[in-house]
Design an enzyme around this catalytic site. Sequence first.
Site, PDB file in Angstrom:
ATOM      1  N   SER A 151     -38.990  25.626 -28.672  1.00  0.00           N
ATOM      2  CA  SER A 151     -39.013  26.400 -29.914  1.00  0.00           C
ATOM      3  C   SER A 151     -39.076  25.451 -31.112  1.00  0.00           C
ATOM      4  O   SER A 151     -39.979  24.612 -31.191  1.00  0.00           O
ATOM      5  CB  SER A 151     -37.804  27.330 -29.969  1.00  0.00           C
ATOM      6  OG  SER A 151     -37.929  28.269 -31.017  1.00  0.00           O
ATOM      7  N   ASP A 220     -43.536  36.430 -25.243  1.00  0.00           N
ATOM      8  CA  ASP A 220     -42.632  35.887 -26.258  1.00  0.00           C
ATOM      9  C   ASP A 220     -42.548  36.837 -27.447  1.00  0.00           C
ATOM     10  O   ASP A 220     -43.549  37.123 -28.107  1.00  0.00           O
ATOM     11  CB  ASP A 220     -43.132  34.506 -26.716  1.00  0.00           C
ATOM     12  CG  ASP A 220     -42.088  33.734 -27.506  1.00  0.00           C
ATOM     13  OD1 ASP A 220     -41.401  34.338 -28.340  1.00  0.00           O
ATOM     14  OD2 ASP A 220     -41.979  32.513 -27.296  1.00  0.00           O
ATOM     15  N   HIS A 249     -39.012  34.674 -25.110  1.00  0.00           N
ATOM     16  CA  HIS A 249     -38.820  33.416 -25.832  1.00  0.00           C
ATOM     17  C   HIS A 249     -37.750  32.532 -25.202  1.00  0.00           C
ATOM     18  O   HIS A 249     -37.905  31.314 -25.153  1.00  0.00           O
ATOM     19  CB  HIS A 249     -38.441  33.710 -27.288  1.00  0.00           C
ATOM     20  CG  HIS A 249     -38.372  32.491 -28.151  1.00  0.00           C
ATOM     21  ND1 HIS A 249     -39.490  31.763 -28.502  1.00  0.00           N
ATOM     22  CD2 HIS A 249     -37.306  31.850 -28.725  1.00  0.00           C
ATOM     23  CE1 HIS A 249     -39.139  30.738 -29.255  1.00  0.00           C
ATOM     24  NE2 HIS A 249     -37.815  30.767 -29.397  1.00  0.00           N
TER      25      HIS A 249
END
Length: 276
Positions: A151, A220, A249
């Site tokens: 991320s 995601d 995610h």
Amino acid sequence: MNIPNIFLLPIVLIVIGAGIVFYPFIENNIIFHPDRQLDDNPSNWDLFYKDVQFLTPDEQKLHGWFFPLSEKSPVLIFCHGNAGNISHRIENVKFLVEKGISVFLFSYRGYGKSTGRPSEKGIYIDGIAAYDYLTGIEKIASERIVIFGRSLGGSVATEVALQRKARCLIIESTFTSIKDMAKNIFPFFIFTPFLPNHYTTIYKIANVSIPTLVIHGENDEIIPFSMGKKLFTQAPEPKSFLPIHRAGHNDTYIVGGERYFDVIVDFILSSSSTKK
């Protein structure tokens, strides 16, 4: 009540000026969600580790856990995402260690036991300081080092890959840039023409000179899967792309299961003969 036109321009200028002055503060508060409390410990997972503290060039004291294996094993620098701290990544680390990968998991400034407050510049400094700790204090050769970022950590990992030598780069569930992210979020998409373009991983990754693996969950819900594909397209060869079917995610390594870790390990091991 009608405002005379003569006052509109000063009001607009004041609003724009205030936005420019306070934008860094607003951006940091939107992006960073650090947790100071450590909720878990590697000992609870029967993991051997070293509790580590190291300094950054701007004198922040960072905290991390080093999970060393053999003297020849690859060493993965784990750059975590925007929320929580290192105590929330132990399960992921355990799976990597069980696959024969040493891991250095560290908290950015302002997270966990690390001092300071996070910022874009600051977390880049932190990632490089983590690398320098491994090569300087632990005497880990650069060809053993794998730079991994999930991320927001993908932006950190890419920056480190540009600044330091390493075996390979792995980024997972990473956005192309903050400006691109704003285009997908109400009401920020309204202001995207005026926003500075920060965390520009989409441009940086084009200049990475080591093998790159891009991982992204197809479902995601936070960072669009299309961003992962764009980052892969922009990355130079040699490169690989791992889409995780039905993954969101935060559950890529869970949904991906054994194949997820096998792909990572195979990529790391093969990178020893393909790195530029």
